[in-house]
Structure formats: C-alpha cells, structure tokens
Design an enzyme around this catalytic site. Sequence first.
Site, PDB file in Angstrom:
ATOM      1  N   MET A 282     -12.345   4.585  -0.878  1.00 38.03           N
ATOM      2  CA  MET A 282     -13.002   4.044   0.601  1.00 38.03           C
ATOM      3  C   MET A 282     -13.892   5.183   0.460  1.00 38.03           C
ATOM      4  O   MET A 282     -13.357   6.678   1.375  1.00 38.03           O
ATOM      5  CB  MET A 282     -12.244   4.299   2.523  1.00 38.03           C
ATOM      6  CG  MET A 282     -11.435   2.570   2.258  1.00 38.03           C
ATOM      7  SD  MET A 282      -9.922   3.118   3.086  1.00 38.03           S
ATOM      8  CE  MET A 282      -8.576   2.978   1.686  1.00 38.03           C
TER       9      MET A 282
ATOM     10  N   MET B  66     -11.714  -6.426   4.385  1.00 39.15           N
ATOM     11  CA  MET B  66     -11.058  -5.509   6.101  1.00 39.15           C
ATOM     12  C   MET B  66     -10.834  -6.273   7.381  1.00 39.15           C
ATOM     13  O   MET B  66     -11.676  -6.079   8.046  1.00 39.15           O
ATOM     14  CB  MET B  66     -12.403  -4.101   6.173  1.00 39.15           C
ATOM     15  CG  MET B  66     -12.260  -2.837   5.251  1.00 39.15           C
ATOM     16  SD  MET B  66     -10.811  -2.868   4.265  1.00 39.15           S
ATOM     17  CE  MET B  66      -9.272  -2.308   5.503  1.00 39.15           C
TER      18      MET B  66
ATOM     19  N   HIS C 126      -8.718   1.403  -3.801  1.00 40.27           N
ATOM     20  CA  HIS C 126      -9.184   0.466  -3.348  1.00 40.27           C
ATOM     21  C   HIS C 126      -9.867   2.095  -2.469  1.00 40.27           C
ATOM     22  O   HIS C 126      -9.384   2.504  -1.500  1.00 40.27           O
ATOM     23  CB  HIS C 126      -8.613   0.377  -1.542  1.00 40.27           C
ATOM     24  CG  HIS C 126      -9.190  -0.380  -0.497  1.00 40.27           C
ATOM     25  ND1 HIS C 126      -9.278   0.358   0.543  1.00 40.27           N
ATOM     26  CD2 HIS C 126     -10.801  -0.230  -0.590  1.00 40.27           C
ATOM     27  CE1 HIS C 126      -9.588  -0.179   1.831  1.00 40.27           C
ATOM     28  NE2 HIS C 126     -11.221  -0.112   1.121  1.00 40.27           N
TER      29      HIS C 126
ATOM     30  N   GLY D  66      -2.758   3.367   7.789  1.00 39.57           N
ATOM     31  CA  GLY D  66      -2.267   2.730   8.244  1.00 39.57           C
ATOM     32  C   GLY D  66      -1.715   2.236   9.717  1.00 39.57           C
ATOM     33  O   GLY D  66      -2.041   3.298  10.299  1.00 39.57           O
TER      34      GLY D  66
ATOM     35  N   SER E  36       0.994  -0.963  -0.289  1.00 42.38           N
ATOM     36  CA  SER E  36       0.169  -0.064  -0.024  1.00 42.38           C
ATOM     37  C   SER E  36       1.047   1.427  -0.120  1.00 42.38           C
ATOM     38  O   SER E  36       1.331   1.834   0.399  1.00 42.38           O
ATOM     39  CB  SER E  36      -0.720  -0.094   1.049  1.00 42.38           C
ATOM     40  OG  SER E  36      -1.374   1.633   1.903  1.00 42.38           O
TER      41      SER E  36
ATOM     42  N   ASP F 246      -6.535  -6.847   3.927  1.00 42.30           N
ATOM     43  CA  ASP F 246      -6.335  -5.656   3.977  1.00 42.30           C
ATOM     44  C   ASP F 246      -6.425  -4.968   5.322  1.00 42.30           C
ATOM     45  O   ASP F 246      -6.888  -4.955   5.922  1.00 42.30           O
ATOM     46  CB  ASP F 246      -6.429  -4.454   3.265  1.00 42.30           C
ATOM     47  CG  ASP F 246      -6.571  -3.472   3.014  1.00 42.30           C
ATOM     48  OD1 ASP F 246      -5.612  -2.455   3.567  1.00 42.30           O
ATOM     49  OD2 ASP F 246      -6.603  -1.920   2.511  1.00 42.30           O
TER      50      ASP F 246
ATOM     51  N   MET G  30      -9.313   7.782  -0.313  1.00 45.71           N
ATOM     52  CA  MET G  30     -10.040   7.957   0.997  1.00 45.71           C
ATOM     53  C   MET G  30     -11.021  10.004   0.826  1.00 45.71           C
ATOM     54  O   MET G  30      -9.262  10.375   0.690  1.00 45.71           O
ATOM     55  CB  MET G  30      -9.819   8.798   2.252  1.00 45.71           C
ATOM     56  CG  MET G  30      -9.163   6.711   2.766  1.00 45.71           C
ATOM     57  SD  MET G  30      -7.267   6.989   4.918  1.00 45.71           S
ATOM     58  CE  MET G  30      -6.749   5.529   3.893  1.00 45.71           C
TER      59      MET G  30
ATOM     60  N   ASP H 284      -4.391   3.414  -2.001  1.00 46.90           N
ATOM     61  CA  ASP H 284      -5.910   3.871  -1.104  1.00 46.90           C
ATOM     62  C   ASP H 284      -6.419   5.680  -1.366  1.00 46.90           C
ATOM     63  O   ASP H 284      -5.683   6.162  -0.954  1.00 46.90           O
ATOM     64  CB  ASP H 284      -5.180   3.946   0.327  1.00 46.90           C
ATOM     65  CG  ASP H 284      -5.353   2.349   0.941  1.00 46.90           C
ATOM     66  OD1 ASP H 284      -6.200   1.662   1.002  1.00 46.90           O
ATOM     67  OD2 ASP H 284      -4.218   1.947   1.430  1.00 46.90           O
TER      68      ASP H 284
ATOM     69  N   HIS I  59      -1.417  -1.556  -4.317  1.00 52.99           N
ATOM     70  CA  HIS I  59      -2.548  -1.094  -3.476  1.00 52.99           C
ATOM     71  C   HIS I  59      -2.292   1.111  -3.391  1.00 52.99           C
ATOM     72  O   HIS I  59      -1.910   0.995  -3.013  1.00 52.99           O
ATOM     73  CB  HIS I  59      -3.054  -1.729  -2.398  1.00 52.99           C
ATOM     74  CG  HIS I  59      -4.227  -1.515  -1.593  1.00 52.99           C
ATOM     75  ND1 HIS I  59      -4.977  -2.554  -2.429  1.00 52.99           N
ATOM     76  CD2 HIS I  59      -4.261  -0.411  -0.435  1.00 52.99           C
ATOM     77  CE1 HIS I  59      -6.116  -1.859  -1.200  1.00 52.99           C
ATOM     78  NE2 HIS I  59      -5.486  -1.370  -0.157  1.00 52.99           N
TER      79      HIS I  59
END
Length: 214
Positions: free
Chosen positions: A66, A135, A64, A142, A6, A173, A35, A33, A31
């Site tokens: 979010m 999850m 991913h 993290g 990630s 994850d 958000m 992330d 990966h």
Amino acid sequence: MIVSPSVLSCDFGNIERDVKMLHSSDAQWIHIDVMDGVFVPNISFGFPVLDVIRKHTNKVLDVHLMIQNPDNYILDFKKYGADILTVHYEACTHLHRTIHAIKESGMQAGVALNPHTPVQLLEEVISDLDLVLIMSVNPGFGGQKFIPSSVQKVSKLANLISQKNSKAIIEVDGGVNLETGLLLKNAGVQALVAGSFVFGSENPVETISQLKHI
Ligand code: DX5
Ligand code: ZN
C-alpha cells in the site's frame, strides 16, 4: 481455500513466536501489509520485518504494497524473500510496466483494487496477472468492518477471469471471518486474508484451519 493470515495483527514484540505459530499452522501463505503513510493514512513496516519473517518460515510470502511508486522497490522485495508482490491499481500510472517488472524479477504479480475501483478496469491486464486482491475494506488498518458489496464484486471478477481465460487467483482482504468467508467462497474466492479474526481468536491455529475448510 488458501488462507493468508495478516501479520499486521500479530504481536510485534513476539514476532518470531507468531511467525513460528503461522509456520506450524495450515496457512499456505503469510500476508504482509506494507504501508507508506502516503498512499494510505498509516505506516506499518518495511524490509527489516520482512527479513525476520523470511528467516522463520519457507511459506509463500504474500506481500501487499500500500505504497506510492512501488516500481522503485520491486527488486528489494524480491531480495527480502517476497513470493507474490501485489501493487494497488490506484498507485500505478504504468500498471502494465509494473506487472511485467514484477514477473521479470521472478515473483508472482498481483493487483489490488480499492473498494471504489471497478473490476472492469483490469480488462486489459487480467491475462498477465497471477492474482487480483479485492479490498473489502478501505486499506490502512486491521479490524475494520467488511463492505458487503465486495461479494458481488468478486462474482464480476470471476466472470472477467473466465471470459479472458486468465489464471489469476481471487483473493479478498478486510473484515474476513467465517461468515464473510463463506459468502466469498461461494462467489468464487480462492484465497482469504485474515488479520484480527486470526490473531484475536483464542486459538489462531484452529481459526486458520476453520477458514481453510470453510
Ligand atoms: C488492511 C490490510 C489488511 C489487514 C486486514 O489495509 O490490507 O491485510 O491486515 O485486517 P482484518 O482481517 O483485521 O480486516
Ligand atoms: Zn492486506
């Protein structure tokens, strides 16, 4: 084992260097992330960062999301180079529609489940999915502690996948390291996301390789 480091834990002042490091490593996926500060209590980054990552690697970009209302951004994620697009079950009212929109755009479709969301809720869509992301921490940050009941959840998901003849890959994850990774592998996980464990280690390339051969 597929390893998906990630970039959330990378050094953003040296993102080109870190992405090149991941590119030269044994990691098959990267990966990413995203958000929005609404679905999760944190804001990470968006398209400009994805664009930079794509410029420095041709590895599979495992994105991913979010975020609320992911449907609004599916085509943009495709344009900026995502290969796998994972949305949260908890953020999608019309999940079936979202999954099919992702697939029609030419990406692989994943669904992520928060720690409190049971795998049985995927029963009606599991055959359409390329990936399920369990999850093992509450999403947003993290470096959090692995939730041990996630291992049993993976076994339940593996049963559902085989019952329904689905081809979905199981990815986990949050709080992944060599110890939790081994438990997850034994429960049926095929892809491990790791952020702080990789970037906080002395030799990230070696750590990635250890996770791959766990
Ligand atoms: C958390 C993110 C994770 C995060 C994992 O919300 O989805 O991908 O980067 O970090 P670690 O591996 O440090 O738990
Ligand atoms: Zn993630």
